[in-house]
Every structure is written in structure tokens, then in C-alpha cells.
Design a protein around this motif. Sequence first.
Motif, mmCIF file in Angstrom:
data_model
loop_
_atom_site.group_PDB
_atom_site.id
_atom_site.type_symbol
_atom_site.label_atom_id
_atom_site.label_comp_id
_atom_site.label_asym_id
_atom_site.label_seq_id
_atom_site.Cartn_x
_atom_site.Cartn_y
_atom_site.Cartn_z
ATOM 1 N N GLN A 369 -84.298 86.733 23.288
ATOM 2 C CA GLN A 369 -85.470 87.057 24.120
ATOM 3 C C GLN A 369 -85.271 86.552 25.543
ATOM 4 O O GLN A 369 -85.529 87.258 26.516
ATOM 5 C CB GLN A 369 -86.732 86.462 23.516
ATOM 6 N N ARG A 370 -84.804 85.315 25.653
ATOM 7 C CA ARG A 370 -84.603 84.755 26.982
ATOM 8 C C ARG A 370 -83.508 85.505 27.732
ATOM 9 O O ARG A 370 -83.576 85.695 28.949
ATOM 10 C CB ARG A 370 -84.239 83.266 26.870
ATOM 11 N N SER A 371 -82.502 85.927 27.012
ATOM 12 C CA SER A 371 -81.420 86.684 27.651
ATOM 13 C C SER A 371 -81.942 88.016 28.177
ATOM 14 O O SER A 371 -81.591 88.461 29.279
ATOM 15 C CB SER A 371 -80.288 86.916 26.641
ATOM 16 N N GLN A 372 -82.788 88.673 27.386
ATOM 17 C CA GLN A 372 -83.382 89.945 27.843
ATOM 18 C C GLN A 372 -84.266 89.738 29.077
ATOM 19 O O GLN A 372 -84.254 90.544 30.000
ATOM 20 C CB GLN A 372 -84.187 90.569 26.703
ATOM 21 N N ALA A 407 -93.451 105.680 23.595
ATOM 22 C CA ALA A 407 -92.185 105.002 23.316
ATOM 23 C C ALA A 407 -92.158 103.613 23.958
ATOM 24 O O ALA A 407 -91.654 102.647 23.367
ATOM 25 C CB ALA A 407 -91.031 105.847 23.829
ATOM 26 N N THR A 408 -92.711 103.497 25.162
ATOM 27 C CA THR A 408 -92.722 102.214 25.859
ATOM 28 C C THR A 408 -93.590 101.210 25.114
ATOM 29 O O THR A 408 -93.222 100.037 24.950
ATOM 30 C CB THR A 408 -93.242 102.392 27.303
ATOM 31 N N GLU A 415 -90.959 93.928 20.557
ATOM 32 C CA GLU A 415 -90.521 92.698 21.202
ATOM 33 C C GLU A 415 -91.647 91.682 21.337
ATOM 34 O O GLU A 415 -91.423 90.564 21.817
ATOM 35 C CB GLU A 415 -89.958 93.022 22.595
ATOM 36 N N LEU A 416 -92.854 92.071 20.992
ATOM 37 C CA LEU A 416 -94.008 91.188 21.166
ATOM 38 C C LEU A 416 -93.903 89.983 20.235
ATOM 39 O O LEU A 416 -93.767 90.112 19.023
ATOM 40 C CB LEU A 416 -95.294 91.970 20.868
ATOM 41 N N MET A 417 -93.928 88.791 20.830
ATOM 42 C CA MET A 417 -93.790 87.556 20.047
ATOM 43 C C MET A 417 -95.023 86.681 20.160
ATOM 44 O O MET A 417 -94.950 85.455 20.144
ATOM 45 C CB MET A 417 -92.539 86.784 20.494
ATOM 46 N N LYS A 418 -96.168 87.314 20.357
ATOM 47 C CA LYS A 418 -97.436 86.598 20.420
ATOM 48 C C LYS A 418 -98.318 87.131 19.287
ATOM 49 O O LYS A 418 -98.940 88.200 19.431
ATOM 50 C CB LYS A 418 -98.111 86.787 21.781
#
Length: 554
Positions: A369-372, A407-408, A415-418
Motif C-alpha cells: 500500500q505504501r509503495s503504491q 471501474a474506478t 484497495e480500501l483499508m478502512k
Amino acid sequence: MGDAKDISFGELFDQASLQRLQDEFSAATEVASIITYPDGTPITRPSGFCRLCEKIIRCTDVGRANCYRSDAFIGRYHPEGPVVQTCLSAGLWDAGVSITVGDRHVANWRIGQVRDAAQGEEKIREYARMIGADEMAVLDAYREIPVMSFEQFHKIARMLFTVASQLSLMAYQNVQQARFIVERQQAEAELRKSESRYRGLVTLAVDGILLGSHEGIIIEVNDCLCALTGLSKEELVGKHIRELMFTPQSLALAPLRFDRLHQGEVVVSERTLVRPDGGEIVIEMRTKQMPDGTYQSILRDITDRKQAEDILKKAKEAAEASNGAKTEFLTNMAHDFRTPMHAIMGFSGFLQSEHLTDRQKKFAAIINQRSQSLLRLIEDILDVSRLESGRLELRQVDFDPGKAVKATVAAGKAELMKPAVTLSCVIDASIPLVKGDELRFTQIVTNLMSNAIQYTDKGGITVAIERIPEAGSTDQCRIKLSVKDPGPGIPEDIYKKIFNAFTGLNQGVGWKDYEGVGLGLYITKTLVDLMKGEITGSSHPGAGSEFVVVLDFN
């Protein structure tokens, strides 16, 4: 003289000369004569008056009033010829003509006091009793009056009409001449005032002013031009401007084109002027031909301005060179960063697929995630560089805005991590295929959605897209995109500059927990502008935010 209606008889004629003419006319014709105002009151002294009229009738109130009334009536305006009839007082033969100025009646010329052989004495006796005069005295004076045939008296009256007509013509010409003289005097006075004002302005002007002949010979200069050139008026006037003060180089670069002045245009040129002390100044020269064939030039010292322009030009060139170096550096840096970042992301993804503990998988996910995030930051910096240098071009392709939003949002959910944050979309099914840059449109949606996710800890984020009806339009498709979040909102002091580069909520007091360098909205606003659209935002601290983008597609 003003309007002719305001002119008095005395302003039209020399009364002494007119009195002499009246006296001589009376002596030559043996008839009484007097000039009166139109109302019958006298202007001149009586000439050849009989004793009956002068010493008896006009000495009584009734008789004098009757004489004035008769003079006014018989001398009335009558342009066809003289009025000939017996007077309204004593019944003697009288004639009258009018003197005019144009169509204005200014005076009467009366002659008469004669009788013919057919007139008896009974009427004059009756008139004496009516006015209260001594009857015998009136009769004696009446018998003194000369007898003249009507034909002879009428000839004299016609001659008087001719004289009066000439006087009227003279009066009219006198007025016209007087008016012409006064108007010319007034025009000359106004011209002197105008010249005085012009010379005053020329003297006070802060620019050099030069008047020259059409051959280029200097006729007149002001004090400022003398100060500008370092030469006196005596040294300037009479010389040709070409040989006076310009360097050959400046004349070669900007010739004095006097032939262009005939077209009536203002010729503007810059040239270098050499002063007697050897110093050089740059002047701007504006020249125009005047109606009389001369030309006027205004010369302004622009040395300081040219020096400032040179400094700005060099600074601009240095800035452009620096900006180019920055762009090249960012491009190289992005390339250098991308390779290791992709490796890190690839290995972190590989680690997540191995048999790891939950804790190890969590650490691998954080690395990914941090890399993205870091890779997106690099792409943002590159976009800023492309936008500022004007190297970002829109690619026109056919695409479906609704599918792009869907799609977005799907990618955002993945990717949502909340866990406390939900992401949903509302799509208008009537939106057709449009022609535009799908990649940049998706980037706008992604930036707004990412911002909403970044600043929202819990609640639902909604991404909506709809078609705005266009009355009477079939070729255009207007799309409205909105992203609404229940986040903390935007403080007023930051909201005013939210679309500026490097502005983020983490700059406000109490917002340090929110990361971001503040490029997302700046890039979004610039992309929307590039696509000739509009973006607006609304927010209240503690009540969330909403950003709306309106775009027109073919």
C-alpha cells in the motif's frame, strides 16, 4: 452685435448724417420730413414742418397724439411702395415709407404737410375745435401751407421709397459686416486662447515634443526635448532630424519613414539618441502628420524601461532554463524511483501469496500500500511538471463515462483499508458514449475519490455521475460528476486556497493526522480547466465536503 432684434436704430446709422440727409431732402422737395420709431415717436428733428403742425397742432395733447398715431399708421411696413394718404390729424397729404433690417421694421420716414387746390377750409375749422385750438389761428396757418398736385407729391414719395430701400440695404449690410467682424474677432480670440493653452500644455509636458516640416526640418521644440537631448532650442530648430541626434545603427534598424506619414498613421519607433556629453539613451518616438503637412513627434526616454525589460528577459530565460532542468530532473528521478518501487510492490505481492502468518501478511500489505502511495505521488509530481510546462496533451477517444466511474470505484473498494468507510456509486444510465480523454477523466475521478477516502474515518462516500439535459442540443453531452464524503470538512482559511498546489488539510491546526502534499486537487482543477470544464467545492467544518465537476463532451 448679437441678434439683429437687439440692435437699436442708433447702432445702425450715424444720426447726424441722417439728419443732414433729411434736411436736404426736405429743402429740395419743399415737403416736411421726419424719421420716427415704428410707434410714431420722433427720432430726428422735424425738417420743413409747417407752422400749423409744429406750432399749433403738436402743441396740444390731442393733436400731438393724433400726429404720432398718423406717423405710425402711414409709415407702417409696406414693401410694395410708399403709403400715400391724408394724415389722421389735420387731413393734409402725407406719405410714409419704412426702414428695415432684414425683416425687422426699425423706423418710419414721413413726408408731407402739403394740400391740393381741391381741399377746403371747413374740415380744418372743425379739427381746430376738436383739439381745442384757436380757430382763426389754425385757419391762418392752414392758408400758409403750400399747394402741390397729387402727381408731383406721389413722385416725391416714390423717390423717398427708393432712398429708404437703400438705407434698409445699408442697414442690413452693416449688421452683417458687424456680425462678421465680431465673429472673426471672437474666433481670433478663441484661437489665441487655444494657442496659449496648447503652448502651456507643450511647456508642461513630461515628454519631448517636436514640430517639423514635411521635409524633416525641426520647426519648434519644447523645454523637455531640450533637456532630453542636452541641446538648446537654438541648436535644435532649423536642423534636419536625421542628422541631429540618432546613432547610425539606430537609424539603420529603424529608419525615419516620413513617406508613411502621408497615410495619416502614427509611426512608432525606438532608437538610440546620443547626447553632447557622449551618453546614450533609448527613446520611443511617435510621429503623426498634421493637416497642414507638418508633423508632430513625441519623444519619451525609455532607457530605464528597456533596461528593466532586458533584466526580465534574462530572468525569464534563466527561469525557463531552471524549469527545464527541474522537469528533466523529475523525469529522471521518476524513472529511478519506478524501477525499485515496482520491485518492492512485486515482492510484497509475492510475499502475500506465500504461507505467512496473519501478522506477516499484514506487514506485506502495508508495504504494498505504501509503495503504491509513493508511486502515485511520483506520478502526481510528474503531472504537475507536465502541466506547468504545457507538455500534457489530451487524447480524444470514444469511452463510456459511467463505466469509467464504476471501474474506478470498484478499484477504490478493492484497495480500501478502512473498515468503517463504505464506498458507493450512482450512475445515470442515460449517459452515452462520448469523445474525450478517458485516462484524464479517470484521473479526475480517482483524485477526488482518493481525497475523500484519505480524509474520511467512517461513514459512506458517494461518487455520482449524471447527464445534465441541454435544451435543444443534440451534439453536446454535459456530464456532472460529484464526490461527497462525511469527513471533517475543510477549514475556511484553507478552503480559500484548496485548489492551489501543495495545499492540504494537514497544514491546518488540528489536522496533522491527515497525510498528503496537496497536489491532488491542484492537478484535478488544472485537468478540468484543460478540458474546458468547471469544478466547485462546498464544505462546512465537521459536516463533510462535496466536489462537483461539470464537463462538456461531443
